[in-house]
Enzyme design. Sequence first.
Site, PDB file in Angstrom:
ATOM      1  N   TYR A   1       0.868  -1.185   0.000  1.00  0.00           N
ATOM      2  CA  TYR A   1       0.000   0.000   0.000  1.00  0.00           C
ATOM      3  C   TYR A   1       0.898   1.226   0.000  1.00  0.00           C
ATOM      4  CZ  TYR A   1      -3.795   3.160   1.577  1.00  0.00           C
ATOM      5  OH  TYR A   1      -4.702   4.178   1.701  1.00  0.00           O
TER       6      TYR A   1
ATOM      7  N   LYS B   1      -1.460  -1.448  -3.922  1.00  0.00           N
ATOM      8  CA  LYS B   1      -2.541  -0.466  -3.874  1.00  0.00           C
ATOM      9  C   LYS B   1      -1.894   0.903  -4.032  1.00  0.00           C
ATOM     10  CE  LYS B   1      -6.000   1.600  -0.808  1.00  0.00           C
ATOM     11  NZ  LYS B   1      -6.588   1.621   0.548  1.00  0.00           N
TER      12      LYS B   1
END
Length: 299
Positions: free
Chosen positions: A142, A170
């Site tokens: 992320y 992400k």
Amino acid sequence: MAPTSTSQTPFGRVLTAMVTPFTTDGALDLDGAQRLAAHLVDAGNDGLIVNGTTGESPTTSDAEKAQLVRAVVEAVGDRAHVVAGAGTNDTRHSVELARAAEQAGAHGLLAVTPYYSKPPQEGLLRHFTAIADAAGLPVMLYDIPGRSGVPIGTETMVRLAEHPRIVANKDAKGDLGRASWAIARSRLAWYSGDDMLNLPLLSVGAVGFVSVVGHLVSPELRAMLEAHLAGDVAKATEIHQKLLPVFTGMFRTQGVITTKAALTLQGQPAGPLRLPLVELTAEETEQLKRDLAAGGVQL
């Protein structure tokens, strides 16, 4: 057992970063979490992120995190990928959370860049590798430098992608140029982590979304994705533009705050926030209603 996945879409395509419902006295609402998870999957999500920052992970205990994973897996684990947030700015703690999530039945892990500490790239490499080594679950990185203070560099992405369990990223970096290079060189499955850039990131190689607005418009996100995959650029663009007021309205202030307010207006499980997050003012609520109405959301 998790739903079928491929190397191109290891966690599905449309995922919502789910809020954590609380009861009126601020306790964990497991029944509400199960009902909300079922609602989101019914609406078109093939994956859910639990215990992310949208799930108020900074204010939930490790025990609550494990309870939440178990509850959501029990509710929808046969229909959707349940990915558990395990990243903190303490590698040892992150390793513990990764193992606990695996034991609780999670299908994958979300590991955010260590925040505030601002480690160098070598520190990021070792941190994410330690998490991936700790459990037998696939890992989604992320990358959100606006909150963490440090971006994951492209070279670091390429090196991390060599790990057999680091399979996705992400992307909340907001840089389509860097994303293009990282997608091409790392071959990680790329998920948009910035709702305003969902469609643009698809155009440079993303496979899906990890969305906040998915709490409200998952069918539209699914339709936009499918239009893009079918080559119907005009249709995908039309849906993107229709959703612009939603993207704007949901992030006028902190996204968990607006999401819980919107869900409450819809009669969905949400409950209060834990400090330091606070509820919308009456004026902010009215603005949110206008924004959502402009994007076609029924409240």
